[in-house]
Design a protein around this motif. Sequence first.
Motif, PDB file in Angstrom:
ATOM      1  N   SER A  24      79.942  84.206  82.956  1.00 52.84           N
ATOM      2  CA  SER A  24      78.895  83.831  83.919  1.00 52.84           C
ATOM      3  C   SER A  24      77.507  84.184  83.423  1.00 52.84           C
ATOM      4  CB  SER A  24      79.140  84.532  85.256  1.00 52.84           C
ATOM      5  OG  SER A  24      78.968  85.941  85.122  1.00 52.84           O
ATOM      6  N   THR A  44      86.334  76.906  96.369  1.00 51.87           N
ATOM      7  CA  THR A  44      84.960  77.002  95.887  1.00 51.87           C
ATOM      8  C   THR A  44      84.333  78.347  96.240  1.00 51.87           C
ATOM      9  OG1 THR A  44      84.691  74.606  96.160  1.00 51.87           O
ATOM     10  CG2 THR A  44      82.687  75.910  95.946  1.00 51.87           C
ATOM     11  N   SER A  65      76.955  77.042  94.719  1.00 52.76           N
ATOM     12  CA  SER A  65      78.413  76.898  94.727  1.00 52.76           C
ATOM     13  C   SER A  65      78.948  76.801  93.309  1.00 52.76           C
ATOM     14  CB  SER A  65      78.826  75.661  95.524  1.00 52.76           C
ATOM     15  OG  SER A  65      78.345  74.472  94.915  1.00 52.76           O
ATOM     16  N   SER A  66      80.207  77.214  93.135  1.00 52.18           N
ATOM     17  CA  SER A  66      80.828  77.207  91.819  1.00 52.18           C
ATOM     18  C   SER A  66      82.340  77.054  91.949  1.00 52.18           C
ATOM     19  CB  SER A  66      80.507  78.505  91.072  1.00 52.18           C
ATOM     20  OG  SER A  66      81.216  78.590  89.853  1.00 52.18           O
ATOM     21  N   GLN A  67      82.933  76.418  90.963  1.00 48.76           N
ATOM     22  CA  GLN A  67      84.392  76.297  90.910  1.00 48.76           C
ATOM     23  C   GLN A  67      85.026  77.402  90.067  1.00 48.76           C
ATOM     24  OE1 GLN A  67      85.927  73.849  92.781  1.00 48.76           O
ATOM     25  NE2 GLN A  67      83.827  73.500  93.472  1.00 48.76           N
ATOM     26  N   HIS A  71      79.730  78.243  86.302  1.00 43.17           N
ATOM     27  CA  HIS A  71      78.823  77.108  86.454  1.00 43.17           C
ATOM     28  C   HIS A  71      78.451  76.970  87.928  1.00 43.17           C
ATOM     29  CE1 HIS A  71      81.340  76.383  82.879  1.00 43.17           C
ATOM     30  NE2 HIS A  71      80.208  75.940  82.344  1.00 43.17           N
ATOM     31  N   TRP A  72      77.151  77.026  88.214  1.00 40.50           N
ATOM     32  CA  TRP A  72      76.682  77.060  89.597  1.00 40.50           C
ATOM     33  C   TRP A  72      75.818  75.845  89.926  1.00 40.50           C
ATOM     34  CZ3 TRP A  72      78.362  80.651  93.062  1.00 40.50           C
ATOM     35  CH2 TRP A  72      79.074  81.738  92.532  1.00 40.50           C
ATOM     36  N   THR A  73      76.017  75.331  91.136  1.00 36.63           N
ATOM     37  CA  THR A  73      75.231  74.212  91.645  1.00 36.63           C
ATOM     38  C   THR A  73      74.326  74.700  92.765  1.00 36.63           C
ATOM     39  OG1 THR A  73      76.958  72.601  91.126  1.00 36.63           O
ATOM     40  CG2 THR A  73      75.306  71.937  92.744  1.00 36.63           C
TER      41      THR A  73
END
Length: 323
Positions: A24, A44, A65-67, A71-73
């Motif tokens: 991360s 999520t 948000s991230s899976q 990786h973050w949106t």
Amino acid sequence: MKKKTLLLALVLVVISTYGQKKFSGNPLFPGWYADPEGVIFGKTYWIYPTFSAPYEKQVFMDAFSSQDLVHWTKHEKILDTANVKWAKRALWAPAIVKNKNRYFLFFGANDIQNDQETGGIGVAVASQPQGPFKDYLGHPLVDRFHNGAQPIDQFVFKDKDGAYYLIYGGWRHCNIARLKDDFTGFVPFKDGSVFKEITPEKYVEGPVLFIRKGKYYFMWSEGGWTGPDYSVAYAVSDSPLGPFKRIGKVLQQDPGIATGAGHHSVIQVPGKDEWYIIYHRRPLTEKDGNSRETCIEPLYFDAEGLIKPVVLTTTGVPARPLK
């Protein structure tokens, strides 16, 4: 020709493999963000932080948000004071829960200093975790000082029996109150009281409560949030009402990495004894109180169930998709 094609394919595989981000890193995402509320909805990961800026500019909230924790949106302005008529400034420290297919975002606003000012703890609601959120009540849920606790830094805890509790408080006092099922108010305790004080030694703000192996872990922030010594301590009890006797600090500055490490949240991988602490800290290059970044580390327990001291890193955590 076949050899060139095969070689090109191999190069692409190598680039793809080594080009992927496997950790991360800290901070998790760019920008000044503090007081992060970490939560899992479905498969999520979500983080709801305070936009860290002067109070007059703290008029909205973003979410991420991230899976896989790597990786973050960014979801911009999921809540804005334009949708909360009574909130004008100092929108901070969100807490969120899903209840009956709706998402309830609890927030502090206006940084009230007495019972005559308008503000306190509010509730916003949305049909999806990325919002947009709108004011749920049309007024604050808590707008008074009870037991000396400033109505800020709210945390919502769901107990084993399905009951929801609001745990909150600044100014070195912490209260717990049982929420009504629809979050419109509170259910009095058996003795008739609504707000019970559960303040442990050295408590300042930022309460968090979770259950592990039948025990209630209560965590909070100590020190001043603008200074280097901001930190997190904890206690353990058999009841959400305590008593909570301070055990010690588990998160604090590392002068070689960052200062002001505090105001956190805790997430558990569903069905696993696997935990993470999400918190904010201040880079060594920064002195401004609002220069805070959101970070993550693993949270470990020893054989007796005590929390091990958290090690601050720049690498963060490895990718962890939810199955």
